[in-house]
Motif scaffolding. Structure first.
Motif, PDB file in Angstrom:
ATOM      1  N   GLU A 356       0.725  -1.217  -0.006  1.00 37.59           N
ATOM      2  CA  GLU A 356      -0.078  -0.178  -0.032  1.00 37.59           C
ATOM      3  C   GLU A 356       0.866   1.160   0.017  1.00 37.59           C
ATOM      4  O   GLU A 356       0.308   2.311  -0.301  1.00 37.59           O
ATOM      5  N   THR A 359       2.802   2.586  -5.650  1.00 37.20           N
ATOM      6  CA  THR A 359       1.774   2.032  -6.502  1.00 37.20           C
ATOM      7  C   THR A 359       2.403   2.189  -7.775  1.00 37.20           C
ATOM      8  O   THR A 359       3.239   3.117  -8.209  1.00 37.20           O
ATOM      9  N   HIS A 361       0.056   2.042 -10.464  1.00 33.85           N
ATOM     10  CA  HIS A 361      -1.248   2.465 -11.257  1.00 33.85           C
ATOM     11  C   HIS A 361      -1.651   4.062 -10.649  1.00 33.85           C
ATOM     12  O   HIS A 361      -2.323   4.107  -9.951  1.00 33.85           O
ATOM     13  N   THR A 408       2.713   6.363  -2.308  1.00 38.70           N
ATOM     14  CA  THR A 408       1.241   6.636  -2.579  1.00 38.70           C
ATOM     15  C   THR A 408       1.191   8.120  -1.585  1.00 38.70           C
ATOM     16  O   THR A 408       0.352   8.900  -1.844  1.00 38.70           O
ATOM     17  N   HIS A 590     -11.007  -1.590   0.516  1.00 39.66           N
ATOM     18  CA  HIS A 590      -9.998  -2.329  -0.142  1.00 39.66           C
ATOM     19  C   HIS A 590     -10.831  -3.563  -0.620  1.00 39.66           C
ATOM     20  O   HIS A 590     -10.446  -4.231  -1.850  1.00 39.66           O
ATOM     21  N   THR A 596      -6.062  -3.134  -8.370  1.00 33.95           N
ATOM     22  CA  THR A 596      -5.075  -2.256  -8.918  1.00 33.95           C
ATOM     23  C   THR A 596      -5.904  -1.005  -9.233  1.00 33.95           C
ATOM     24  O   THR A 596      -5.226   0.158 -10.141  1.00 33.95           O
ATOM     25  N   ALA A 599      -5.723   3.417  -4.690  1.00 33.03           N
ATOM     26  CA  ALA A 599      -4.466   4.156  -3.642  1.00 33.03           C
ATOM     27  C   ALA A 599      -4.919   4.474  -2.424  1.00 33.03           C
ATOM     28  O   ALA A 599      -6.074   5.175  -2.352  1.00 33.03           O
ATOM     29  N   THR A 601      -3.884   6.045   1.961  1.00 35.23           N
ATOM     30  CA  THR A 601      -2.983   6.444   2.732  1.00 35.23           C
ATOM     31  C   THR A 601      -3.599   6.806   4.079  1.00 35.23           C
ATOM     32  O   THR A 601      -4.999   7.087   4.164  1.00 35.23           O
TER      33      THR A 601
END
Length: 746
Positions: A356, A359, A361, A408, A590, A596, A599, A601
């Motif tokens: 996590e 990324t 993506h 991220t 999640h 994919t 993202a 945080t």
């Protein structure tokens, strides 16, 4: 600028000299809002002025996120004695491809490409240019494309004159405009429902009609221009095209009824048009600035091809990187092609699944192109955000690529910066992030869904120990509203199918993850005070922590049970259990989305840097690319254990949500608690919704404990049991907490 026909012709001819250039939009800049809408719709990679003017230069400079990928800033580069070369992939590659496939060693091959020629004085000249294609003068080009096509592809020249009706090329032949898209196909990432073949009805001498016609065809809508004022010349063209694209009699219709028939596009009122000669079934579409808003016409991603390759991942250092070969480059091994540039769109698949912190993506936010370039591909002007992938500008000689993962945290800082907010990780966010890493990622935090585990953590502060039996009893939570029996099918780690989760397995998992650490309670024979020692610190001769007496622990081990205490982050006496509602909320998000596509945080401190917000904090930030239209959705949140959510909490997040521009972002506000919301809290949260915008999401243990967030709530309220996106969560919140729509009894 509108009315500049010379600029239109320059743009069209230059585009036709590039491979796939017919899909380039022509963007008048008189209306900046409309111009930006076209840039967004076509996902433009860079801008070039068709005319030298201060207005055009200023507009291009205002779009700093679309830099020219080299420092010359021109389509053609003169390399002196080496000769000229095209900055981008031009017609050399498709000419070579068609020659190799059809003409080489085949002197009897029929011509597949037809070139058209007309007088510049012809009133239909600009319509012919947009329909059949034309090329820039040789002195302004890298090569004599017309000569190459005539020489190697044996293309005949067809002259369009006012005394001869206009005709389409033969069924197996291509005009230059069709040849321009040779071997190109649409990528599945962007689909349009407005791509039926048909006609554009307009005035061939009207600049806006010509540009609209060009841009509709650039969106890969197969259209032919028809000007009623030139019916004598164009009726034959209309009938030929109608014969090729009209549904055949007796054919089975595909799709809804409103999509059947011939598409008619026009800026004119349909009541003023004579459509008798355009087939029986027609579908009219009005051409106006609104169609470029991304909700009507959708420009597909056109590509030379796609390949799956094996990449090597290096995560031994930070940031992780991936490296891979570029297979079957359309420009490789070709004389004159090695310096030409094109875009490689990289979809890294599962990427760094489970990581996590980084990324591969990046979200589809073109205004972050420079950030992606500096952090992902080294070169600041080579990266392009794309739906579902990252585009990288490469030269024809490139045979491999290396991409760095983007942290991220830095990504979210940059996103907030772009909307006028300064963001930085807060101490609570760092602690929560460390907790997730300790548990093996957010998915490793499933154990906190178990109500008894949360009770155990809350019941015993870091300086109090508990026995094995007390721990197992707390986890079982018999007689509570969250007994372990409700979680028996939850997998917190691998176990055989059909085996139910037990309190022994839960406790063992918590010990392996070092949420608790084992130890012993010992009695000092001298001062008779009891103290605790961890397993790592126990020795045969122990020293009393109160009087420093040294004594043998052996006699006390006969009847001692293990005594556990909170460990690691939970061993700190500063309410670290407050991280649990955060990780449970992130866990639900999640599981709701493809791994994919998002993202996230943990907590960030937010301060105004141009935006009208107050200094505040969000407990997490979650970002996801919405699949159907690739809009970026952002969720910010306030998470509590049992403390109340205040009106200030709601208003602070609401101001942050409204700082994001609505043309690029959908922002949701998530409020979660490990207790029920009060009526007062619900009232404040409901005020965050507007009449037509539902952005508030509320989660209680009923929603946080389940695998599917709303499976229990659906038994009580009239909502869908399976929610698949943030909009669905906001709608469910509205019906559960605000409308309170109970499910009817069976």
């Amino acid at each position: 600028m509108r009315g500049d026909f010379a600029a239109f012709r320059h743009s069209a001819r230059r585009s036709f000299s590039l491979w796939g250039g017919r899909f380039n939009p022509i963007i008048p800049i008189d209306d900046p809002a409309e111009a930006r809408a076209l840039i967004d719709l076509f996902r433009v990679d860079c801008l070039h002025s068709a005319t030298k003017s201060e207005a055009a230069t200023a507009f291009i400079e205002s779009q700093a996120h679309l830099p020219w990928p080299d420092y010359q800033g021109e389509f053609v580069i003169d390399r002196g004695h080496i000769g000229k070369t095209s900055t981008f992939a031009d017609l050399l590659a498709p000419t070579r491809m068609l020659f190799e496939e059809h003409y080489k060693n085949n002197p009897q091959a029929d011509p597949l490409v037809v070139l058209h020629e007309w007088s510049d004085e012809d009133p239909l000249a600009d319509m012919f240019l947009a329909t059949f294609g034309g090329l820039p003068p040789t002195e302004e080009s890298a090569h004599d494309y017309r000569g190459l096509i005539q020489q190697h592809l044996r293309a005949p020249l067809y002259k369009l004159t006012p005394d001869i009706p206009v005709e389409l090329p033969g069924m197996v032949q291509m005009s230059l405009a069709s040849f321009n898209r040779l071997a190109m196909e649409q990528h599945y990432a962007v689909r349009s429902s407005r791509n039926q073949p048909g006609f554009y009805i307009g005035n061939a001498a009207d600049f806006d009609d010509l540009v609209s016609y060009w841009n509709l065809r650039a969106a890969d809508i197969p259209l032919i221009f028809y000007d009623p004022a030139h019916a004598a010349r164009l009726d034959n063209l209309r009938d030929q095209w109608l014969g090729r694209v009209a549904p055949q009699t007796g054919s089975q219709p595909i799709g809804p009824a409103w999509r059947q028939g011939i598409a008619i596009w026009s800026r004119s009122d349909p009541k003023t048009l004579d459509l008798a000669g355009f087939g029986k079934q027609k579908m009219f579409s009005s051409v106006n600035p609104v169609i470029w808003n991304g909700l009507n016409v959708r420009a597909p991603i056109m590509m030379f091809g796609s390949e799956s390759v094996l990449a090597s991942v290096d995560d031994a250092k930070e940031p992780p990187t991936i490296a891979f070969m570029i297979p079957n480059s359309p420009l490789k091994d070709g004389a004159g092609l090695s310096d030409q540039q094109y875009v490689v769109s990289v979809d890294p698949g599962i990427g760094l699944l489970g990581n996590e912190r980084f990324t591969l993506h990046p979200p589809f936010l073109p205004h972050l192109n420079e950030f992606y370039g500096r952090n992902g591909v080294v070169h600041w002007n080579k990266a392009r955000a794309e739906p579902g992938s990252l585009g990288i500008v490469v030269g024809g000689s490139a045979h491999d690529l290396t991409i760095r993962a983007i942290e991220t945290r830095r990504l979210f800082e940059e996103i907030f910066k772009s909307v006028g907010i300064s963001a930085a990780p807060s101490p609570a966010g760092l602690v929560c992030n460390r907790l997730m890493r300790q548990m093996g990622g957010v998915d490793g935090c499933r154990v906190f869904r178990i109500g008894g585990v949360r009770d155990l953590i809350e019941r015993y502060p870091p300086d109090r120990s508990f026995t094995t039996s007390a721990a197992k009893q707390a986890i079982r939570a018999v007689g509570s509203d969250h007994p372990l029996s409700d979680y028996e099918s939850l997998y917190i780690e691998p176990r055989p199918p059909g085996v139910r989760l037990t309190n022994d397995a839960v406790l063992a998992h918590l010990l392996r993850k070092e949420v608790f650490r084992p130890g012993l309670k010992l009695n000092c024979p001298s001062c008779r005070l009891e103290f605790w020692r961890s397993l790592d610190d126990i020795r045969t001769n122990a020293e009393c922590e109160y009087c420093a007496n040294l004594f043998h622990v052996g006699p006390q081990l006969r009847d001692r049970d293990w005594a556990y205490r909170r460990s690691g982050l939970f061993g700190r006496n500063d309410n670290q259990e407050g991280a649990i509602p955060v990780v449970l909320t992130l866990l639900q998000l999640h599981h709701l989305h493809e791994p994919t596509s998002f993202a996230m945080t943990t907590a960030m401190s937010l301060e105004p840097d141009g935006a009208e917000i107050d200094k505040c904090e969000t407990d997490f930030v979650f970002l996801v690319n919405r699949g159907r239209d690739h809009r970026v959705q952002v969720a910010i949140g306030e998470c509590k254990t049992r403390k109340p959510i205040t009106e200030d909490d709601v208003q602070n997040l609401l101001r942050v949500a409204k700082a994001f521009p609505t043309d690029r972002f959908d922002v949701f506000m998530i409020f979660s608690k490990l207790a029920d919301f009060s009526a007062e809290e619900a009232h404040w949260i409901a005020a965050a919704n507007d009449e037509y915008v539902r952005r508030a999401i509320m989660l209680t243990p009923r929603e946080l404990d389940c695998w599917h967030a709303y499976e229990r709530a659906a038994e009580l309220f009239d909502i869908n049991r399976t929610i698949i996106d943030l909009e669905g969560m906001a709608e469910a919140t509205h019906r559960i907490f605000f409308e309170k729509v109970a499910r009817a009894s069976a």
